[in-house]
Design an enzyme around this catalytic site. Structure first.
Site, PDB file in Angstrom:
ATOM      1  N   GLY A 115      15.207  45.221 104.056  1.00  0.00           N
ATOM      2  CA  GLY A 115      15.876  46.108 105.079  1.00  0.00           C
ATOM      3  C   GLY A 115      16.088  45.274 106.295  1.00  0.00           C
ATOM      4  N   GLU A 164      21.404  37.284 111.131  1.00  0.00           N
ATOM      5  CA  GLU A 164      20.398  37.518 110.002  1.00  0.00           C
ATOM      6  C   GLU A 164      20.698  36.566 109.117  1.00  0.00           C
ATOM      7  OE1 GLU A 164      21.345  41.376 107.943  1.00  0.00           O
ATOM      8  OE2 GLU A 164      20.145  40.932 106.497  1.00  0.00           O
ATOM      9  N   ILE A 174      13.822  27.640  98.032  1.00  0.00           N
ATOM     10  CA  ILE A 174      14.424  26.539  98.142  1.00  0.00           C
ATOM     11  C   ILE A 174      16.031  26.530  99.034  1.00  0.00           C
ATOM     12  CG2 ILE A 174      15.780  24.701  97.112  1.00  0.00           C
ATOM     13  CD1 ILE A 174      13.455  25.079  94.822  1.00  0.00           C
ATOM     14  N   GLN A 234       0.407  37.331 106.722  1.00  0.00           N
ATOM     15  CA  GLN A 234      -0.082  35.830 107.236  1.00  0.00           C
ATOM     16  C   GLN A 234       0.310  34.851 106.567  1.00  0.00           C
ATOM     17  OE1 GLN A 234      -4.366  35.883 107.741  1.00  0.00           O
ATOM     18  NE2 GLN A 234      -4.612  38.337 107.570  1.00  0.00           N
ATOM     19  N   GLY A 293      37.149  49.930  91.489  1.00  0.00           N
ATOM     20  CA  GLY A 293      36.660  48.948  90.265  1.00  0.00           C
ATOM     21  C   GLY A 293      37.654  48.154  89.769  1.00  0.00           C
ATOM     22  N   CYS A 306      41.250  53.357  95.654  1.00  0.00           N
ATOM     23  CA  CYS A 306      41.865  51.929  95.217  1.00  0.00           C
ATOM     24  C   CYS A 306      42.057  52.589  93.581  1.00  0.00           C
ATOM     25  CB  CYS A 306      40.888  50.981  95.413  1.00  0.00           C
ATOM     26  SG  CYS A 306      41.669  49.425  95.455  1.00  0.00           S
ATOM     27  N   LEU A 307      41.330  51.803  92.627  1.00  0.00           N
ATOM     28  CA  LEU A 307      41.410  52.094  91.483  1.00  0.00           C
ATOM     29  C   LEU A 307      41.711  53.633  90.979  1.00  0.00           C
ATOM     30  CD1 LEU A 307      41.313  50.515  88.583  1.00  0.00           C
ATOM     31  CD2 LEU A 307      39.086  50.998  88.231  1.00  0.00           C
ATOM     32  N   GLN A 326      44.876  54.675  91.572  1.00  0.00           N
ATOM     33  CA  GLN A 326      45.768  54.020  90.464  1.00  0.00           C
ATOM     34  C   GLN A 326      45.588  54.997  89.200  1.00  0.00           C
ATOM     35  OE1 GLN A 326      44.535  49.851  90.077  1.00  0.00           O
ATOM     36  NE2 GLN A 326      45.490  49.452  91.977  1.00  0.00           N
ATOM     37  N   ARG A 353      44.558  43.733  93.528  1.00  0.00           N
ATOM     38  CA  ARG A 353      45.817  42.873  93.117  1.00  0.00           C
ATOM     39  C   ARG A 353      46.880  43.827  92.453  1.00  0.00           C
ATOM     40  NH1 ARG A 353      43.929  37.673  92.826  1.00  0.00           N
ATOM     41  NH2 ARG A 353      41.427  37.879  92.212  1.00  0.00           N
ATOM     42  N   HIS A 358      40.810  51.218 101.140  1.00  0.00           N
ATOM     43  CA  HIS A 358      39.346  51.732 101.168  1.00  0.00           C
ATOM     44  C   HIS A 358      38.936  52.469 102.490  1.00  0.00           C
ATOM     45  CE1 HIS A 358      38.021  49.413  97.382  1.00  0.00           C
ATOM     46  NE2 HIS A 358      38.922  48.985  97.654  1.00  0.00           N
ATOM     47  N   GLU A 382      36.438  53.840 103.054  1.00  0.00           N
ATOM     48  CA  GLU A 382      35.072  54.025 103.362  1.00  0.00           C
ATOM     49  C   GLU A 382      34.661  52.866 104.406  1.00  0.00           C
ATOM     50  OE1 GLU A 382      36.548  53.155 100.458  1.00  0.00           O
ATOM     51  OE2 GLU A 382      35.546  51.775  99.181  1.00  0.00           O
TER      52      GLU A 382
END
Ligand code: GLN
Length: 537
Positions: free
Chosen positions: A18, A143, A151, A195, A357, A384-385, A388, A465, A510, A512
């Site tokens: 988090g 962040e 790596i 540690q 989606g 969105c979808l 549709q 799209r 969207h 949200e």
């Protein structure tokens, strides 16, 4: 111009601790003290942005106003700070390398050998200071994705080391987030992983200034002293981050622990006023003391992974609090919905949201879900979808075009009610080529959309799209599916709704992404209100 102060947030021991929430909470407190604060995220993967990633990989792809496809942590930043982020707030290794390689091709390195140090690290450092250099911020929090010791994180850690050194004493600090696990068998919290993680950071030349310790149990004074001594930080800089019932509690918890105060002290900045969290706490109070409960079905195909629909889930939390309602989001996998089981699966639901989606999987179940909501007068929101699918459902079951579809799913359909936009047809690259970011939408008066927004012009964020095929507009409207929102420049349909239904709305964008604690999104607020009303009936 004042010296911009930099806070770097790194993570150790494991992922999923988090970091984004800690960074956002710290930013929230600094902002509430009167500091102009922003957050950015640097991700070590090689995709240029997360737009090409499957949601199962890192969860949802978050979209900003300027059309950047970004990490979902940017969503947390916006929800906490109520301030829009942009492309500059999210950088990936892919983007860094792409830009360095393009410079190399242009000959900008003047014959030099291009190397990780200094060229990649210079590029990273430059991008780390981009927002700071705008003059719009007092404090920039960065962040760093991943875990120290990985790596792929190395160039970032090295860049942080250099930058903290270059910025000089008191201008750049490192907050290291670790895990203090509880061993049930021993009945003890363990500090050793922390540690080791601090030691790994140290091997890269970075000394953590503040330790934030994620834990399931209270960390005792004795253990805090031990962590301070062995991790080489001041006692006051050992911050406990105990599990909370909601992420929105974390700013208060960090305030109690004094995270903001230690950070300011290390940055040589005055504390200013105590953070004003009045509105935030009103929200929290409403969230924790609901008067109603509703069940809303989230119909999607990535339901196994909570993070796939992160912004939708958070928008329901904001809208639930606004309605003093606990919203139980019931995930329903669209692949397993059909006409024979939909009534049984949906019998406890007070509202239905069909999720965004891509691709064919689970489509028929989504269409079935729309039909069920439409025929049974259950509040419906299609995103969105999902929008549709609402158009396809109407074309199939009301207009009688049995094979109506989106050309995304069936390119040979005789009724392509959802189709690729003309300008999309020649595009072959997948990354960053959708219709992205904020687009205007004009709303017609005397519609549900107008009632919701109380406005005739809105801006909402897109990521798709395919579009409502205008050739079918007149026919669909005549049959009762109205276009209540349209893009003013292109005429593309952005919102559809059914008049003779208590609450049925589909949006091509969207909503949200724009819901925050301070500004819960009106579409979600009204949708939840409609479900409360439906339940009471
Ligand atoms: N797959 C659809 C399109 O590209 C919808 C995308 C979405 O739901 N975000 O148009």
């Amino acid at each position: 111009m004042n010296q911009v102060k930099y806070i770097f947030v790194t993570g150790g021991v494991t992922s999923s601790l988090g970091k984004g929430i800690i960074a956002a909470s710290l930013a929230k407190l600094l902002q509430a003290r009167g500091y102009r604060t922003t957050i950015q995220k640097f991700d070590p993967y090689i995709n240029v942005d997360p737009g090409t990633l499957n949601p199962y990989e890192h969860g949802e792809c978050y979209v900003t106003d300027d059309g950047a496809e970004t990490d979902l942590d940017l969503g947390h930043y916006e929800r906490f700070l109520n301030f829009p982020t942009s492309q500059a707030n999210n950088v990936t290794t892919g983007r860094v390398y792409l830009s360095v390689i393009e410079k190399e091709r242009r000959g900008e390195f003047l014959g030099k050998t291009v190397q990780v140090v200094p060229h990649i690290t210079n590029e990273i450092k430059e991008r780390m200071q981009l927002l700071g250099n705008t003059g719009n911020y007092d404090i920039v929090i960065t962040e760093i994705g991943g875990t120290v010791g990985d790596i792929e994180s190395l160039p970032y850690i090295e860049s942080v080391r250099q930058l903290v050194w270059e910025l000089g004493e008191g201008n750049g600090i490192v907050v290291h987030l670790t895990l203090v696990p509880y061993l049930a068998a021993a009945g003890e919290l363990k500090t050793k992983p922390t540690q080791h993680s601090v030691k790994t950071l140290m091997e890269s030349g970075i000394k953590a200034d503040i330790l934030v310790c994620r834990t399931e149990h209270e960390i005792s004074d004795e253990l805090r002293n031990k962590l301070a001594l062995f991790c080489n930080v001041k006692r006051e800089a050992v911050i406990q981050s105990i599990d909370a019932s909601t992420i929105y509690e974390v700013p208060n918890l960090m305030l109690e622990e004094g995270l903001d105060v230690v950070a300011l002290k290390k940055l040589d900045l005055p504390k200013k006023a105590a953070p004003d969290l009045k509105n935030w706490n009103v929200f929290l109070h409403r969230l924790k003391n609901p008067k109603h409960v509703v069940n809303i079905g989230l119909i999607g195909k990535y339901v196994e992974l909570q993070d796939s629909y992160k912004s939708i889930l958070e928008a329901f939390i904001h809208a639930g609090a606004a309605n003093e309602t606990k919203v139980n989001v019931v995930s329903v996998h669209s692949e397993y919905i059909d006409a024979s089981n939909v009534a049984e699966k949906f019998k406890e639901l007070d509202g239905i949201l069909v999720a965004p989606g891509f691709g064919e999987r689970g489509i028929e179940g989504k269409i079935e879900a729309v039909r069920y909501a439409r025929e049974n007068n259950i509040p419906f929101l299609g995103i969105c979808l999902g929008m549709q699918m609402a158009v396809i459902e109407y074309a199939r079951n009301v207009l009688g075009y049995k094979d109506a579809n989106s050309t995304e799913m069936n390119s040979g359909t005789s009724h392509p009610v959802i189709d690729l936009m003309e300008e999309q047809k020649s595009i072959t690259d997948k990354g960053g080529t959708m219709r992205l970011g904020a687009w205007k939408c004009d709303i017609k008066e005397n519609t549900l959309a107008y009632k919701i927004y109380n406005n005739t012009s809105i801006l909402e964020r897109h990521r798709h799209r395919y579009e409502f095929n205008g050739d079918y507009l007149a026919e669909l409207e005549k049959a009762g599916l109205k276009a209540s929102g349209v893009n003013p420049e292109t005429g593309l349909v952005e919102i559809v709704e059914i008049e003779k239904h208590p609450f049925f709305i589909g949006v091509q964008y969207h909503p949200e992404y724009k819901s925050t604690v301070a500004n819960p999104h009106p579409l979600f607020v009204n949708f939840v209100a409609a479900t409360v009303k439906a339940k009471q009936k």
